[in-house]
Design an enzyme around this catalytic site. Sequence first.
Site, PDB file in Angstrom:
ATOM      1  NE  ARG A  86      84.295 -29.961  48.547  1.00  0.00           N
ATOM      2  CZ  ARG A  86      83.872 -31.566  49.694  1.00  0.00           C
ATOM      3  NH1 ARG A  86      83.550 -32.206  48.823  1.00  0.00           N
ATOM      4  NH2 ARG A  86      84.393 -31.767  50.415  1.00  0.00           N
ATOM      5  N   GLY A  87      82.546 -25.304  46.284  1.00  0.00           N
ATOM      6  CA  GLY A  87      83.005 -24.741  47.164  1.00  0.00           C
ATOM      7  C   GLY A  87      84.151 -23.860  47.035  1.00  0.00           C
ATOM      8  CG  ASN A  98      90.982 -23.328  47.693  1.00  0.00           C
ATOM      9  OD1 ASN A  98      89.863 -22.830  48.838  1.00  0.00           O
ATOM     10  ND2 ASN A  98      89.964 -24.619  47.174  1.00  0.00           N
ATOM     11  CE1 TYR A 119      90.969 -26.450  57.907  1.00  0.00           C
ATOM     12  CE2 TYR A 119      89.970 -24.344  59.499  1.00  0.00           C
ATOM     13  CZ  TYR A 119      90.626 -25.532  58.735  1.00  0.00           C
ATOM     14  OH  TYR A 119      89.790 -25.008  57.850  1.00  0.00           O
ATOM     15  CB  THR A 149      82.095 -25.460  51.267  1.00  0.00           C
ATOM     16  OG1 THR A 149      83.304 -24.651  52.357  1.00  0.00           O
ATOM     17  CG2 THR A 149      82.682 -23.309  51.134  1.00  0.00           C
TER      18      THR A 149
END
Length: 288
Positions: free
Chosen positions: A16-17, A102, A170, A205
Amino acid sequence: MSSFEGKVAFITGGGRGMGREIALEFARQGGDVIISDIASDIEAIPYSLASKEDLDETKALVEAEGVRCIACVADVRDQQALDDAVAAGVEAFGRIDVLSANAGVYDWSSSRLWETSDAAWYAQIGVCLEGVWRSAKAVAPQMIKQGRGGSMVFTSSNVGVEGAPCSAPYVAAKHGVIGLMKTAALELGELGIRVNAVLPSTTDTKINDHPAGWRRASGKPDGTRDDYLEAVHQWSILPNTTALPPQATAKAIVWLASDSAEYITGVALPVDAGHLTLPGFNPWPIRD
Ligand SMILES: NC(=O)c1ccc[n+]([C@@H]2O[C@H](COP(=O)([O-])OP(=O)(O)OC[C@H]3O[C@@H](n4cnc5c(N)ncnc54)[C@H](O)[C@@H]3O)[C@@H](O)[C@H]2O)c1
């Protein structure tokens, strides 16, 4: 834009996204596509990841563009699963020309670094940094075997070059991706394989589009999706720009992977409507 006819792209996090849009961009330019995704949730990450149905939907959308697609369930933290996906792709299509690393997760609810749990740390470092290394490790031998012309694009983030409070794992992972990209560009450059990174800013997203994401982006304890989209207006310098469409980064990745960018390697390209040119701000100003 050059065509990807006769070429093959491998995209992680393709369920997705941005991953779905990257797959579709390659498909529209005639490339065959291998997509992989974890297609299940990760306990330490407080929102749902793509499902097997999402992955199958991406495959169907890619095939509707008239190219071939295989879809594999593979966690980017699992080298064997990635190696199997690469082997399946090479068996089906004979080659891999492009890697788009990704896949990513962001624990928007995470706390300050001294309160961050081991589970939150390892989930984000594992997917966002180790996963990029493992994806490149899975694909590099095949690209090297094919000779010159391969291209890898790693997805970092604006926070690959700036800090963000309450996001230590992150931010550390996305900074690490840029170091990994530069090292990979040096190691693979002499073999004619290019490696670059993209640094998206806030993109619309599901990584952001949930109540914890809305609250975090808007700074409001009961922030809504509208509050989040309104707040993100302040993060760009272009008119009427809020969270970017996922196509923005997909197009940049496909361009970086194309022959139009044949002399570009080792570059960390922001896709951020100018966000990184803004002067900074202090999220917790001290007034007394
Ligand atoms: N959306 C943003 O604001 C933004 C900004 C900067 C960077 N990014 C990065 O862009 C990339 C794509 O994210 P997105 O915005 O499309 O979010 P998303 O959540 O919609 O998509 C991420 C995809 O990665 C998959 N994934 C997660 N963990 C995985 C794993 N261990 N193995 C395989 N697949 C896994 C998910 O299932 C999902 O399909 C990520 O690396 C993210 O960190 C996003």
